[in-house]
Design a protein around this motif. Structure first.
Motif, PDB file in Angstrom:
ATOM      1  N   SER A   1      14.418  53.094  31.115  1.00  0.00           N
ATOM      2  CA  SER A   1      15.751  52.616  30.750  1.00  0.00           C
ATOM      3  C   SER A   1      16.434  52.000  31.958  1.00  0.00           C
ATOM      4  N   ARG A   2      16.979  50.801  31.765  1.00  0.00           N
ATOM      5  CA  ARG A   2      17.658  50.121  32.875  1.00  0.00           C
ATOM      6  C   ARG A   2      19.167  50.178  32.731  1.00  0.00           C
ATOM      7  N   PHE A   3      19.668  50.315  31.492  1.00  0.00           N
ATOM      8  CA  PHE A   3      21.112  50.186  31.283  1.00  0.00           C
ATOM      9  C   PHE A   3      21.753  51.460  30.742  1.00  0.00           C
ATOM     10  N   ASN A   4      21.006  52.225  29.891  1.00  0.00           N
ATOM     11  CA  ASN A   4      21.586  53.413  29.282  1.00  0.00           C
ATOM     12  C   ASN A   4      21.301  54.626  30.156  1.00  0.00           C
ATOM     13  N   GLN A   5      21.948  54.661  31.315  1.00  0.00           N
ATOM     14  CA  GLN A   5      21.738  55.721  32.277  1.00  0.00           C
ATOM     15  C   GLN A   5      22.955  56.649  32.330  1.00  0.00           C
ATOM     16  N   ARG A   6      22.791  57.799  33.013  1.00  0.00           N
ATOM     17  CA  ARG A   6      23.853  58.800  33.070  1.00  0.00           C
ATOM     18  C   ARG A   6      25.149  58.226  33.626  1.00  0.00           C
ATOM     19  N   ARG A   7      25.047  57.341  34.604  1.00  0.00           N
ATOM     20  CA  ARG A   7      26.246  56.792  35.243  1.00  0.00           C
ATOM     21  C   ARG A   7      26.860  55.654  34.433  1.00  0.00           C
ATOM     22  N   ALA A   8      26.191  55.220  33.374  1.00  0.00           N
ATOM     23  CA  ALA A   8      26.687  54.059  32.633  1.00  0.00           C
ATOM     24  C   ALA A   8      28.051  54.359  32.033  1.00  0.00           C
ATOM     25  N   ARG A   9      28.972  53.444  32.203  1.00  0.00           N
ATOM     26  CA  ARG A   9      30.306  53.572  31.625  1.00  0.00           C
ATOM     27  C   ARG A   9      30.822  52.173  31.340  1.00  0.00           C
ATOM     28  N   PRO A  10      31.776  52.028  30.417  1.00  0.00           N
ATOM     29  CA  PRO A  10      32.310  50.703  30.136  1.00  0.00           C
ATOM     30  C   PRO A  10      32.925  50.084  31.389  1.00  0.00           C
ATOM     31  N   ALA A  11      32.678  48.783  31.589  1.00  0.00           N
ATOM     32  CA  ALA A  11      33.263  48.100  32.744  1.00  0.00           C
ATOM     33  C   ALA A  11      34.770  47.993  32.562  1.00  0.00           C
ATOM     34  N   ALA A  12      35.523  48.282  33.603  1.00  0.00           N
ATOM     35  CA  ALA A  12      36.979  48.221  33.529  1.00  0.00           C
ATOM     36  C   ALA A  12      37.509  47.411  34.702  1.00  0.00           C
ATOM     37  N   GLY A  13      38.633  46.773  34.466  1.00  0.00           N
ATOM     38  CA  GLY A  13      39.248  45.975  35.517  1.00  0.00           C
ATOM     39  C   GLY A  13      40.453  46.677  36.113  1.00  0.00           C
ATOM     40  N   SER A  14      40.893  46.187  37.261  1.00  0.00           N
ATOM     41  CA  SER A  14      42.084  46.702  37.922  1.00  0.00           C
ATOM     42  C   SER A  14      42.900  45.526  38.429  1.00  0.00           C
ATOM     43  N   PRO A  15      44.197  45.717  38.646  1.00  0.00           N
ATOM     44  CA  PRO A  15      45.072  44.559  38.875  1.00  0.00           C
ATOM     45  C   PRO A  15      44.937  43.875  40.226  1.00  0.00           C
ATOM     46  N   VAL A  16      44.602  44.599  41.294  1.00  0.00           N
ATOM     47  CA  VAL A  16      44.490  43.969  42.616  1.00  0.00           C
ATOM     48  C   VAL A  16      43.150  43.239  42.661  1.00  0.00           C
ATOM     49  N   THR A  17      43.221  41.921  42.644  1.00  0.00           N
ATOM     50  CA  THR A  17      42.045  41.106  42.369  1.00  0.00           C
ATOM     51  C   THR A  17      41.718  40.171  43.526  1.00  0.00           C
ATOM     52  N   SER A  18      40.455  40.141  43.900  1.00  0.00           N
ATOM     53  CA  SER A  18      39.994  39.234  44.950  1.00  0.00           C
ATOM     54  C   SER A  18      39.770  37.836  44.394  1.00  0.00           C
ATOM     55  N   VAL A  19      39.807  36.856  45.296  1.00  0.00           N
ATOM     56  CA  VAL A  19      39.432  35.481  44.964  1.00  0.00           C
ATOM     57  C   VAL A  19      38.127  35.171  45.688  1.00  0.00           C
ATOM     58  N   ASP A  20      37.513  34.099  45.290  1.00  0.00           N
ATOM     59  CA  ASP A  20      36.217  33.727  45.868  1.00  0.00           C
ATOM     60  C   ASP A  20      36.424  32.994  47.194  1.00  0.00           C
ATOM     61  N   GLU A  21      36.973  33.713  48.157  1.00  0.00           N
ATOM     62  CA  GLU A  21      37.231  33.128  49.477  1.00  0.00           C
ATOM     63  C   GLU A  21      37.068  34.227  50.513  1.00  0.00           C
ATOM     64  N   ARG A  22      36.258  33.968  51.494  1.00  0.00           N
ATOM     65  CA  ARG A  22      35.948  34.973  52.506  1.00  0.00           C
ATOM     66  C   ARG A  22      36.736  34.711  53.780  1.00  0.00           C
ATOM     67  N   THR A  23      36.924  35.779  54.535  1.00  0.00           N
ATOM     68  CA  THR A  23      37.571  35.695  55.839  1.00  0.00           C
ATOM     69  C   THR A  23      37.002  36.843  56.675  1.00  0.00           C
ATOM     70  N   THR A  24      37.668  37.189  57.749  1.00  0.00           N
ATOM     71  CA  THR A  24      37.260  38.354  58.522  1.00  0.00           C
ATOM     72  C   THR A  24      38.457  39.291  58.669  1.00  0.00           C
ATOM     73  N   THR A  25      38.186  40.561  58.823  1.00  0.00           N
ATOM     74  CA  THR A  25      39.250  41.517  59.107  1.00  0.00           C
ATOM     75  C   THR A  25      39.707  41.338  60.548  1.00  0.00           C
ATOM     76  N   HIS A  26      40.770  42.017  60.925  1.00  0.00           N
ATOM     77  CA  HIS A  26      41.266  41.913  62.294  1.00  0.00           C
ATOM     78  C   HIS A  26      40.276  42.477  63.315  1.00  0.00           C
ATOM     79  N   GLU A  27      39.333  43.290  62.852  1.00  0.00           N
ATOM     80  CA  GLU A  27      38.314  43.834  63.754  1.00  0.00           C
ATOM     81  C   GLU A  27      36.983  43.101  63.623  1.00  0.00           C
ATOM     82  N   GLY A  28      36.980  41.955  62.909  1.00  0.00           N
ATOM     83  CA  GLY A  28      35.787  41.120  62.870  1.00  0.00           C
ATOM     84  C   GLY A  28      34.797  41.422  61.773  1.00  0.00           C
ATOM     85  N   GLY A  29      35.110  42.368  60.895  1.00  0.00           N
ATOM     86  CA  GLY A  29      34.223  42.648  59.775  1.00  0.00           C
ATOM     87  C   GLY A  29      34.407  41.627  58.667  1.00  0.00           C
TER      88      GLY A  29
END
Length: 536
Positions: A2-30
């Motif tokens: 089984s690839r999809f019906n596993q113990r950890r499987a749960r419905p996908a849910a969204g949250s309001p703080v959303t990223s955009v498809d644009e990368r940068t670096t943190t202040h420490e270079g990560g």
């Protein structure tokens, strides 16, 4: 297999703080990830003490970023910003950011000749009687004394709602640049229809500001009681304190006013007389004074009972870390149990998470004051300690927690079952650097979820590589270290622009703020339900 019906499987849910498809670096270079405008504004608003430097961002730069984001969205999505600002001053309990946001929102809509919203937004963020004057101070300092109609009407609505005899005595002081009378003269509010005494109060506030006439109208009994009390000869005041303390309450005497009225020290007798009428914040801030004055056990027990009362805690809207600050500064332990209970009440939204939870708490230098970093509450508690409050509360309530403090290195901490959150906070230390990926790599071991409480400004995480560059190491991110079936909740404590991971879906979620409200989203997401903005 089984690839999809596993113990950890749960419905996908969204949250309001959303990223955009644009990368940068943190202040420490990560590796860093940018978020959409609403998300960036939300995370900044819930952590921004106006005018305060942050470790990586000067106060004026931070404030300008906040103003720019508010003004942009004031036109693009005014209903969303109106909801944010109302919630920010209410449940979010961020006073200055809400006032500045309302002023900038209104200014932008006036410039753009956009009708609606402004009056209601101004009224919604003014929740304490000194705040119309605070708003006027900001507005006139930035936009001059001419008040547009939405500003006048918003101030008038707030004045009708907030101005009472008690608030006049407490907040209308000569130290203020804009007093109640100034607000009334500029906004011209009509008295509220259900407050027949308010017309007299407004007239008296204007007379008081202009220093004309001492006569107090008969419909203002609290002010009359205060006037009689102030006329008492100084040598008789200690006698009243000991024999008729009810006169103090009838006159609306705060502890600050009492100290001035006595014209002498606040001894045990003085504190015991005023403790019954003190607010919860005042009680918590004066525990050291109570002990040093020798307040008797009966009065201390009365104060402790109020501190531990869940209704008092809810009504006070004190941020959770304020109870840790009170515990930290109190010289005796007689307040400890009450403060532990109060902290628990203030963290009512912290869920008892099932399964195994990895909780990573950032203890790097950027979470502490120093190097030009400060917050208005730096004398009380640092960002690192705030993070420890929330991480400890989550750990104590979780079914099977792994609590880790981290920087460049990390340490697994023992969490006693049924233990004290306050005692657990005391065990945290300070660790150089910030390396979230390495902490995840070291401590993630088939946990059901990860919660990281941090400012997100991580260094790159490194893994062995066949490439000769970087000494045979390559940079890695959380997504490479944690399976997509495991949710990661990044709790941003500082509101910087770059995040340490993408968020908004795919079991990667960002939260923010200095209250426990964000925790409400975790059970929702794990039940497969989309989390929304806290005011929706």
């Amino acid at each position: 297999m089984s690839r999809f019906n596993q113990r950890r499987a749960r419905p996908a849910a969204g949250s309001p703080v959303t990223s955009v498809d644009e990368r940068t670096t943190t202040h420490e270079g990560g590796a860093g990830h940018l978020r959409d405008t609403r998300s960036e504004l939300f995370l900044l608003a819930v952590s921004n003490f106006v005018g305060a430097n942050a470790f990586y961002e000067k106060g004026d730069e931070r404030d300008e970023r906040y103003r720019s984001l508010v003004r942009e969205l004031a036109i693009e999505d005014p209903a969303w910003v109106a909801g944010l600002l109302k919630w920010l001053r209410g449940e979010g309990n961020m006073r200055s950011a809400a006032l500045v946001g309302a002023a900038e929102f209104t200014a932008e809509r006036i410039v753009r000749e956009a009708p609606g919203y402004s009056r209601q937004v101004i009224d919604s963020v003014l929740q304490r009687a000194d705040e119309p004057g605070e708003f006027l101070g900001y507005w006139t300092g930035n936009y001059g004394r001419a008040l547009p109609k939405p500003v006048k009407r918003g101030l008038a609505d707030a004045a009708r709602r907030l101005y009472t005899e008690r608030s006049l005595l407490k907040y209308d002081t000569e130290s203020k640049g804009y007093r109640f009378g100034d607000v009334l003269n500029l906004a011209h509010p009509a008295p509220a229809a259900d407050k027949p005494w308010q017309g007299d109060l407004f007239e008296h506030a204007i007379d008081r500001r202009k220093k004309r006439g001492d006569e107090i109208p008969a419909r203002l009994p609290l002010l009359l009681a205060r006037q009689r009390l102030m006329a008492t000869p100084v040598e008789q005041r200690r006698h009243i304190l000991g024999t008729q303390p009810e006169l103090l309450r009838a006159a609306g005497m705060t502890w600050e006013a009492l100290a001035g009225w006595l014209q002498g020290p606040m001894d045990a007798e003085a504190w015991e007389a005023v403790i019954p009428s003190m607010g919860l914040m005042a009680l918590c801030r004066n525990l050291r004074n109570f002990d040093e004055a020798g307040v008797r056990d009966a009065a201390a027990a009365q104060a402790a009972a109020r501190i531990a009362d869940p209704r008092e805690v809810s009504r006070s809207r004190m941020l959770p870390f304020r109870f840790w600050a009170a515990y930290k500064h109190a010289p005796s332990l007689r307040w400890a149990h009450a403060l532990e209970q109060a902290l628990g009440h203030s963290l009512a939204n912290v869920p008892a998470l099932p399964g195994r939870t990895l909780i990573l708490v950032d203890r790097s230098p950027s979470m502490f004051p120093g190097y030009g970093y400060s917050t208005p509450n730096a004398s009380d508690i640092t960002l690192a300690e705030q993070a420890a409050v929330f991480g400890s509360a989550l750990a104590v309530r979780a079914a099977n927690p792994s609590l880790v403090e981290f920087g460049m290195s990390s340490r697994l901490m023992h969490v006693p079952r049924g233990g004290s959150v306050l005692k657990l906070i005391e065990k945290f230390g300070r660790i150089a650097g910030t390396d979230i990926p390495t902490a995840v790599k070291q401590h993630f071991d088939r946990h059901d979820r990860i919660v990281v409480v941090t400012d997100e400004q991580t260094r790159p995480g490194w893994l062995p590589s066949n490439c000769a560059d970087h000494g045979g190491m390559r940079e890695t991110e959380i997504d490479e270290l944690v399976p997509r079936t495991v949710p990661v909740y990044m709790w941003n404590m500082a509101g910087y622009r770059a995040g340490a991971m993408p968020s908004g879906g795919g079991n990667r979620h960002a939260m923010g703020g200095l209250t426990d409200q964000a925790f409400r989203t975790i059970p929702l997401i794990e039940a497969g339900r989309d989390a929304t903005w806290p005011w929706v």
